[in-house]
Write a protein that holds these residues in place. Sequence first.
Motif, PDB file in Angstrom:
ATOM      1  N   CYS A  42       0.936  -1.276   0.040  1.00 51.40           N
ATOM      2  CA  CYS A  42       0.081   0.072  -0.068  1.00 51.40           C
ATOM      3  C   CYS A  42       0.979   1.330   0.029  1.00 51.40           C
ATOM      4  O   CYS A  42       1.803   1.276   0.631  1.00 51.40           O
ATOM      5  CB  CYS A  42      -1.074  -0.026   1.152  1.00 51.40           C
ATOM      6  SG  CYS A  42      -1.799   1.377   1.386  1.00 51.40           S
TER       7      CYS A  42
ATOM      8  N   CYS B 206      -1.852   6.984   4.761  1.00 50.26           N
ATOM      9  CA  CYS B 206      -2.693   7.434   5.806  1.00 50.26           C
ATOM     10  C   CYS B 206      -1.794   7.933   6.889  1.00 50.26           C
ATOM     11  O   CYS B 206      -0.724   6.801   7.489  1.00 50.26           O
ATOM     12  CB  CYS B 206      -3.772   6.446   5.939  1.00 50.26           C
ATOM     13  SG  CYS B 206      -4.759   6.273   4.535  1.00 50.26           S
TER      14      CYS B 206
ATOM     15  N   ASN C 229      -0.631   4.555   0.211  1.00 52.45           N
ATOM     16  CA  ASN C 229      -1.680   5.489   0.550  1.00 52.45           C
ATOM     17  C   ASN C 229      -0.991   6.517   1.542  1.00 52.45           C
ATOM     18  O   ASN C 229      -1.483   7.777   1.670  1.00 52.45           O
ATOM     19  CB  ASN C 229      -2.815   5.240   0.660  1.00 52.45           C
ATOM     20  CG  ASN C 229      -3.664   4.607  -0.679  1.00 52.45           C
ATOM     21  OD1 ASN C 229      -3.505   5.565  -1.748  1.00 52.45           O
ATOM     22  ND2 ASN C 229      -4.080   3.544  -0.633  1.00 52.45           N
TER      23      ASN C 229
ATOM     24  N   TYR D 103      -1.877   7.750  10.069  1.00 52.40           N
ATOM     25  CA  TYR D 103      -1.870   6.857  11.329  1.00 52.40           C
ATOM     26  C   TYR D 103      -1.135   5.552  11.054  1.00 52.40           C
ATOM     27  O   TYR D 103      -0.936   5.031  11.901  1.00 52.40           O
ATOM     28  CB  TYR D 103      -3.185   6.977  12.035  1.00 52.40           C
ATOM     29  CG  TYR D 103      -4.207   6.625  10.631  1.00 52.40           C
ATOM     30  CD1 TYR D 103      -4.463   4.936  10.285  1.00 52.40           C
ATOM     31  CD2 TYR D 103      -5.149   7.215  10.078  1.00 52.40           C
ATOM     32  CE1 TYR D 103      -5.319   4.701   9.307  1.00 52.40           C
ATOM     33  CE2 TYR D 103      -5.751   7.024   9.056  1.00 52.40           C
ATOM     34  CZ  TYR D 103      -6.076   5.719   8.876  1.00 52.40           C
ATOM     35  OH  TYR D 103      -6.651   5.128   7.628  1.00 52.40           O
ATOM     36  N   CYS D 104      -1.089   5.033   9.589  1.00 56.04           N
ATOM     37  CA  CYS D 104      -0.872   3.673   9.325  1.00 56.04           C
ATOM     38  C   CYS D 104       0.267   3.139   9.112  1.00 56.04           C
ATOM     39  O   CYS D 104       1.133   3.926   8.583  1.00 56.04           O
ATOM     40  CB  CYS D 104      -1.886   3.329   7.940  1.00 56.04           C
ATOM     41  SG  CYS D 104      -2.165   1.534   7.724  1.00 56.04           S
TER      42      CYS D 104
ATOM     43  N   GLN E 118      -5.158  -3.996  -0.122  1.00 57.86           N
ATOM     44  CA  GLN E 118      -5.553  -2.728   0.851  1.00 57.86           C
ATOM     45  C   GLN E 118      -6.126  -1.856   0.065  1.00 57.86           C
ATOM     46  O   GLN E 118      -6.857  -1.175   1.019  1.00 57.86           O
ATOM     47  CB  GLN E 118      -4.223  -2.275   1.448  1.00 57.86           C
ATOM     48  CG  GLN E 118      -3.247  -3.011   2.393  1.00 57.86           C
ATOM     49  CD  GLN E 118      -3.876  -3.461   3.606  1.00 57.86           C
ATOM     50  OE1 GLN E 118      -4.873  -2.820   3.840  1.00 57.86           O
ATOM     51  NE2 GLN E 118      -3.186  -4.192   4.495  1.00 57.86           N
TER      52      GLN E 118
HETATM   53 FE1  SF4 Z   1      -3.032   2.001   3.116  1.00 58.30          FE
HETATM   54 FE2  SF4 Z   1      -3.078   1.847   5.982  1.00 58.30          FE
HETATM   55 FE3  SF4 Z   1      -4.267   3.860   4.537  1.00 58.30          FE
HETATM   56 FE4  SF4 Z   1      -5.447   1.341   4.298  1.00 58.30          FE
HETATM   57  S1  SF4 Z   1      -5.263   2.930   6.063  1.00 58.30           S
HETATM   58  S2  SF4 Z   1      -4.800   2.828   2.486  1.00 58.30           S
HETATM   59  S3  SF4 Z   1      -3.427   0.305   4.357  1.00 58.30           S
HETATM   60  S4  SF4 Z   1      -2.130   3.418   4.457  1.00 58.30           S
END
Ligand code: SF4
Length: 448
Positions: free
Chosen positions: A158, A162, A160, A164-165, A202
């Motif tokens: 993934c 985010c 992206n 927190y992730c 994901q």
């Molecule tokens: Fe990727 Fe985590 Fe965001 Fe899901 S929450 S898109 S796994 S970064």
Amino acid sequence: MEKVFIETYGCQMNFADSEVIAAILTKAGYGLCDEIEEADFVLINTCAIRDNAEQRVRHRVRELRALQGRHKGMRIGVLGCMAERLQSRLMAEEDNVSFVCGPDAYRRLPEMLAQVRRQSGECLAAVELSTTETYAEIEPVRLGGNGISAYISIMRGCQNYCAYCVVPYTRGRERSRDPETIVREARTLFEQGYREVTLLGQNVNSYSWGVQGEQGVQDNTVGFPELMARVAEVDPQLRVRFATSHPKDLSDKLLEVMAKYPNICRCIHLPVQSGSDRMLKLMNRKYTVEWYLDRVAAIRRYLPDCSITTDVIAGFSTETLEDHEATLRLFRKVRYDYAYMFKYSLREGTYAWKHLADDIAEEEKTRRLNEIIALQGEIALENNRKEVGKEYEVLVEGESHRSKEQLFGRNSQNKVIVFDRRDAVPGTYRRVRVDSCTAATLLGSLVQ
Ligand code: SF4
Ligand code: SAH
Ligand code: F3S
């Protein structure tokens, strides 16, 4: 023959990975065992998404010391996202762990197990991430399943990010698997008697497999909607599900394909994370509440009987009572059929860890979470009450926990329905009428 016991924590992708791991190890001549006492190697496939997920694994690893005392040769390996995150630190901190292996290095497991046996004393950590590994051609060994539904991993990683992730750091760059191998896997499963497959990634909406054209340019790209159509065409009797779709990329094209194939299940998991635009921006989710509600409206338009489920985080950095209220308001508006609800857990290495304060007190996070849970409980019950009197086609899965006289199955919307057994058989489709409900389950009876 040395025996391996695999224990899995975390998301569906980890369960799918354990089946790839089982395939790699059995091919290399290891046996799998169902009783941990018989194991020469215990492999723990771990999750790092929240601190409590990691604590559970730490506790388990320590608990295994007693067993190792009785079985001198037993070795423990930690695999998956926690192995990737902590690398050899984990072996330093938990001295009964003999090796760690990250999600892209599972092909090295046979060599690692052999090395552990030779006790060569080398540092046994395989944690390199890959930009190409998809384990595409490995036929997973199905573990502990019901022989009716199975996972198929269609992509890995993934990017992206985010805020927190931890997943982008534990699973690496996003990459898609060759569609031919996916369709072949689905067909094999159907021929073996499976009736449901769940395609996993994901962010499945960004699935993309490019075919090189004559000039070396990409053409005939297979995107997620095309892939879904191909899998749905394996057989009308094969149900197809998917997880997870990121709201930013949920396209009308996908909804059109879903509407066209009745065997694509009417259930979309659309993690919202928060109902406040300020939080969504801080979380780097790349959509607004307005966008999200527009996607929900599109789902209802194309698929009026589709269930919608979500994930939500309570108490992210700087979340105010107003932000929290906005989440509750959104829940009332969308009326989810199910929600996975979490307290924010700060993860080392993430954007939030570097730049955002974890400033909501633990008790306040708990209070907000409990408020969301209570509201969702009411909504789920109200939604289920509306199901009473309706009839559904149910894929029968097995015996209910309550009684041998009852079976359970799921409808296309992924709701569990319990009903009297009569002549029904697991692995077949039956029509069931809903007679009553709780917040979690529908109770029904066979029609005919
Ligand atoms: Fe990727 Fe985590 Fe965001 Fe899901 S929450 S898109 S796994 S970064
Ligand atoms: N790829 C999926 C989610 C995978 S992780 C998506 O983007 O929707 C599953 C869920 O765990 C997330 O949706 C989120 O709600 C939760 N989660 C992730 N990191 C978290 C953290 N640091 N604290 C609390 N919950 C978290
Ligand atoms: Fe956990 Fe890794 Fe899945 S962190 S949620 S096992 S991708």
